[in-house]
Enzyme design. Sequence first.
Site, PDB file in Angstrom:
ATOM      1  N   ASP A  35       0.835  -1.205   0.000  1.00 22.56           N
ATOM      2  CA  ASP A  35       0.000   0.000   0.000  1.00 22.56           C
ATOM      3  C   ASP A  35       0.867   1.251   0.000  1.00 22.56           C
ATOM      4  OD1 ASP A  35      -2.936  -0.978   1.951  1.00 22.56           O
ATOM      5  OD2 ASP A  35      -2.207  -1.574  -0.017  1.00 22.56           O
ATOM      6  N   ALA A  36       1.986   1.200   0.739  1.00 20.80           N
ATOM      7  CA  ALA A  36       2.848   2.382   0.828  1.00 20.80           C
ATOM      8  C   ALA A  36       3.394   2.751  -0.554  1.00 20.80           C
ATOM      9  CB  ALA A  36       3.992   2.128   1.797  1.00 20.80           C
ATOM     10  N   GLU A  37       3.769   1.761  -1.361  1.00 17.28           N
ATOM     11  CA  GLU A  37       4.275   2.034  -2.705  1.00 17.28           C
ATOM     12  C   GLU A  37       3.155   2.574  -3.584  1.00 17.28           C
ATOM     13  OE1 GLU A  37       6.960   2.374  -4.058  1.00 17.28           O
ATOM     14  OE2 GLU A  37       6.730   2.045  -6.208  1.00 17.28           O
ATOM     15  N   TYR A  38       1.964   1.967  -3.470  1.00 16.88           N
ATOM     16  CA  TYR A  38       0.818   2.463  -4.236  1.00 16.88           C
ATOM     17  C   TYR A  38       0.526   3.923  -3.865  1.00 16.88           C
ATOM     18  CZ  TYR A  38      -3.934   2.970  -5.993  1.00 16.88           C
ATOM     19  OH  TYR A  38      -5.051   3.411  -6.650  1.00 16.88           O
ATOM     20  N   ASP A  39       0.524   4.206  -2.564  1.00 15.55           N
ATOM     21  CA  ASP A  39       0.246   5.572  -2.114  1.00 15.55           C
ATOM     22  C   ASP A  39       1.302   6.541  -2.639  1.00 15.55           C
ATOM     23  OD1 ASP A  39      -0.918   4.426   1.119  1.00 15.55           O
ATOM     24  OD2 ASP A  39      -2.033   4.848  -0.708  1.00 15.55           O
ATOM     25  N   GLU A 117     -14.333   6.505  13.502  1.00 20.22           N
ATOM     26  CA  GLU A 117     -14.614   5.077  13.373  1.00 20.22           C
ATOM     27  C   GLU A 117     -13.362   4.352  12.908  1.00 20.22           C
ATOM     28  OE1 GLU A 117     -18.218   6.460  10.752  1.00 20.22           O
ATOM     29  OE2 GLU A 117     -18.298   4.280  11.023  1.00 20.22           O
ATOM     30  N   LYS A 119     -11.132   2.045  10.594  1.00 15.24           N
ATOM     31  CA  LYS A 119     -11.205   1.710   9.164  1.00 15.24           C
ATOM     32  C   LYS A 119     -11.012   0.205   9.016  1.00 15.24           C
ATOM     33  CE  LYS A 119      -9.377   3.024   4.654  1.00 15.24           C
ATOM     34  NZ  LYS A 119      -9.119   1.645   4.180  1.00 15.24           N
ATOM     35  N   ASP A 121     -10.629  -3.460   7.525  1.00 13.73           N
ATOM     36  CA  ASP A 121      -9.890  -3.961   6.365  1.00 13.73           C
ATOM     37  C   ASP A 121     -10.692  -5.102   5.749  1.00 13.73           C
ATOM     38  OD1 ASP A 121      -6.422  -4.983   5.772  1.00 13.73           O
ATOM     39  OD2 ASP A 121      -7.911  -3.968   4.528  1.00 13.73           O
ATOM     40  N   ARG A 140     -18.474  -2.498  -4.274  1.00 16.13           N
ATOM     41  CA  ARG A 140     -18.195  -1.148  -4.766  1.00 16.13           C
ATOM     42  C   ARG A 140     -17.711  -1.185  -6.213  1.00 16.13           C
ATOM     43  NH1 ARG A 140     -13.849   2.487  -1.728  1.00 16.13           N
ATOM     44  NH2 ARG A 140     -12.416   0.995  -2.659  1.00 16.13           N
ATOM     45  N   GLU A 177     -18.895  -2.341   5.268  1.00 17.81           N
ATOM     46  CA  GLU A 177     -17.755  -3.215   5.000  1.00 17.81           C
ATOM     47  C   GLU A 177     -18.085  -4.622   5.458  1.00 17.81           C
ATOM     48  OE1 GLU A 177     -13.550  -2.487   3.699  1.00 17.81           O
ATOM     49  OE2 GLU A 177     -15.275  -1.170   3.920  1.00 17.81           O
ATOM     50  N   TYR A 229     -21.348   1.865   7.594  1.00 20.56           N
ATOM     51  CA  TYR A 229     -20.700   3.139   7.921  1.00 20.56           C
ATOM     52  C   TYR A 229     -21.401   4.344   7.299  1.00 20.56           C
ATOM     53  CZ  TYR A 229     -18.372   2.172   3.409  1.00 20.56           C
ATOM     54  OH  TYR A 229     -18.094   1.857   2.097  1.00 20.56           O
ATOM     55  N   LYS A 294     -15.115  11.837   9.868  1.00 22.98           N
ATOM     56  CA  LYS A 294     -16.108  12.464   9.001  1.00 22.98           C
ATOM     57  C   LYS A 294     -16.721  13.670   9.705  1.00 22.98           C
ATOM     58  CE  LYS A 294     -17.439   8.014   6.961  1.00 22.98           C
ATOM     59  NZ  LYS A 294     -18.531   7.022   6.809  1.00 22.98           N
ATOM     60  N   LYS A 318      -4.249   6.703   8.127  1.00 26.13           N
ATOM     61  CA  LYS A 318      -3.726   5.345   8.093  1.00 26.13           C
ATOM     62  C   LYS A 318      -2.685   5.133   9.194  1.00 26.13           C
ATOM     63  CE  LYS A 318      -4.618   2.949   4.844  1.00 26.13           C
ATOM     64  NZ  LYS A 318      -4.287   3.047   3.425  1.00 26.13           N
ATOM     65  N   CYS A 412      19.384 -15.313 -18.896  1.00 23.47           N
ATOM     66  CA  CYS A 412      18.045 -15.442 -18.329  1.00 23.47           C
ATOM     67  C   CYS A 412      17.966 -16.721 -17.495  1.00 23.47           C
ATOM     68  CB  CYS A 412      16.999 -15.484 -19.444  1.00 23.47           C
ATOM     69  SG  CYS A 412      15.336 -15.898 -18.883  1.00 23.47           S
ATOM     70  N   CYS A 415      15.451 -19.222 -19.707  1.00 19.89           N
ATOM     71  CA  CYS A 415      15.760 -19.750 -21.043  1.00 19.89           C
ATOM     72  C   CYS A 415      17.235 -19.672 -21.403  1.00 19.89           C
ATOM     73  CB  CYS A 415      14.930 -19.020 -22.101  1.00 19.89           C
ATOM     74  SG  CYS A 415      15.421 -17.289 -22.369  1.00 19.89           S
ATOM     75  N   CYS A 442      15.356 -10.019 -20.472  1.00 18.45           N
ATOM     76  CA  CYS A 442      15.756 -11.176 -21.267  1.00 18.45           C
ATOM     77  C   CYS A 442      15.383 -10.907 -22.710  1.00 18.45           C
ATOM     78  CB  CYS A 442      15.021 -12.419 -20.750  1.00 18.45           C
ATOM     79  SG  CYS A 442      15.019 -13.806 -21.911  1.00 18.45           S
ATOM     80  N   CYS A 448      11.444 -17.561 -24.690  1.00 20.80           N
ATOM     81  CA  CYS A 448      11.596 -17.720 -23.237  1.00 20.80           C
ATOM     82  C   CYS A 448      10.253 -18.155 -22.680  1.00 20.80           C
ATOM     83  CB  CYS A 448      12.034 -16.395 -22.610  1.00 20.80           C
ATOM     84  SG  CYS A 448      12.083 -16.432 -20.803  1.00 20.80           S
TER      85      CYS A 448
END
Length: 784
Positions: A35-39, A117, A119, A121, A140, A177, A229, A294, A318, A412, A415, A442, A448
């Site tokens: 998640d940290a990389e996505y964020d 509230e 969050k 998961d 969703r 959720e 929620y 909220k 988070k 590689c 192959c 490669c 391959c």
Amino acid sequence: MTDAQTAAERIARLRSEIDEHNYRYYVLDAPSVPDAEYDRLFNELRALEAEHPELVTPESPTQRVGGEALAAFGQVRHELPMLSLGNAFAEADLLDFDRSVRKSLDRGIEMVEYSCEPKLDGLAVSLLYENGQLVRGATRGDGSTGEDITANVRTVRNVPLRLHGKGWPALLEVRGEIYMPRAGFEALNARAVESGAKPFANPRNAAAGSLRQLDPKITASRPLEFCCYGVGRVEGSGLPETHAGVLEALKRWGLPTSRELKLAESVQGCLEYYRAIGERRQSLVYDIDGVVFKVNRLDWQRELGFRAREPRWAIAYKFPAQEELTELLGVEFQVGRTGAITPVARLKPVQVAGVTVSNATLHNMDEVARLGVMIGDTVIVRRAGDVIPQIMQVVPERRPAEARPVEVPQQCPVCGSAVERTQLVRRGKGKAALSEGAIYRCVGRLACQAQLKQAIVHFVSRRAMDIDGLGERIVEQLVDTGLVKSPADLYTLSFEQLVVLDGFAEVSSNNLLAAITASRKPALARFVYALGIPDVGEETAKRLARALGSLSRIEKALPEVLTWLPDVGLEVAHEIHSFFEDEHNRTVIGQLLARGIELQEEGGLHAEFAACASLGELLDKLGIPGIAATGAKKLAEAAGSLEAVIELSQDWLSLSVTKGLSEKARQALREFFADAANAECARAIETQLREFGMHWESERKTAAGLPLAGQTWVLTGTLESMSRDQAKARLEGLGARVAGSVSATSTCVLAGPGAGSKLAKAEALGVEVRDEAAFLALLRQQEG
């Protein structure tokens, strides 16, 4: 290269990468990055788009919520979109959110009351009650369209099939959720291990997988729970005017709400709640990954409104990812669909946030260098978002004397072909600069087996050729046995070849052959996406198909011609052109067509792109040093044609009196066209523009016969009933052209909440403006 060009290319790559992560996380339930990389990627994209608002497009991940509905279930359209929340990662972020709320309300308010509230998961769902009776359950999905999971939702034991008490609205959409408590998750995995099945990675994946079972009996056997929620659509008697009041009413009607719900009188109370529940996090019976705050007053929520992707009145703060120390035992290299060699860390098993971690991604060799990691090092491992493990840093003082550097294999690992480092081409005015990329590849391509398997998996996937029944295990068999050496070989498979394979029998063999046959008539966009062109995702494939209309045009299109299409930058254009220039790729495409692929939805150039080019734009796209868009336009006006420009460039006397060009630009123009290759390149682009019907002298077209043919619409603001991308598709389906800016020739501006400068310009020019209600009425009238 200008800053805007650099930003456009980075934005295009970020969008493609985020779209892939969204698909894997929300649709496949198999996230590929923490998640940290996505964020980080998402925040980088949002920051770039804030700096360059002209580059924002409706299909950007920042404009929409991630994920898509699974084809195995019926689809449900959310009349009110199910938006995601903005994220806070530090106390300062939450304070900024509160400051923004108070400023937007603009009443000199010193404190705002918030509901607090945990969050959960799990998986966000919508429950629709009519006259108190549960009539529909949906996921969703992408925020606008979800999966119909009514039969499965009815098996969740704490979801009331009929509301209790009295006073509920005639139509009530409840949002919440569905999750799996830790004890239930552990019991489920214990049973899986006993039966020899693969255990789930975490409670969220277990809950999502349970709800996506086609057999409701399986869902009924899983320990799922629901927590609401909020609400979506409401018709009938009114609800309380606070968020906490609404949840209290829902609780009275038999709907479960969070026992941890509290009210905070100010943002300081929110911070206290966050710290308190963070200390109790491990003692809760379910997983949480943060806290949702909220604005409690609903009239203030309505006043604050929405951004395209998230409400302005709510935020998710988070929790930090949890970390542990462990030892890096080794690094293995995996081979992906495009041949990318990816390092994977093999770790001494360690418990991180309750899960045993033994592998972690290292992304690429630049990341290895950034970390300075060596085999044998003690490293800090983080399960960002409590999902995917990631090496965050090395503890250098613990490095053993025998530590070894991480080295990319020269051959590689699958192959044996050579491994080469990618070259990045940065194109500027009149030149291209090479630099080393972060990716090693490669060169074996489809020779391959790793690349071939991944290419086949992509080719048959649901959003591509949609060949049901061809999962990774079957693809591996087909490749390992030599039955399939390219995607085209799928269309030569016989019953006799399949029935002898492991796991196949008469029925399954016939089913697979039927699915392959059913895929022989794909839409052009699906086929282009299925080919796996680097950097060409589903949206770009749709754009190519819609604009150019035929495979032959896409195959022949020069890079500069492709850049006339929306959101197709020069780097992506070169990837597309290079793909179709490759002899091996042309051979495979030829085999596919020869073996029965019949492309659907082919036609002429889309009317929007007829005569869309101008001579000034062509000159600008040539990248002549010292001549930007304005100079190119003036040069085009002075010369009138490309041949006249070429002649003028070599006529120094005439060129010296041409207005709008500096001495430096005149010299650059002369040198550029003195090179015969540059002149021929320019002529080739013009020739193709004529051939495609995009040339400035080509005939302009309208989508004849359609009710909005010849009209030009502009979209601005946020729509509640659909995304702007969907609105654009509906308009184009009725024959309209959708433009990005307002002019005196615009037919109509569709303005939703948050409309800004475009609305003001439309009013100043006297262009018709319609709100969403009028637009929906038009759609009902024209679409029947």
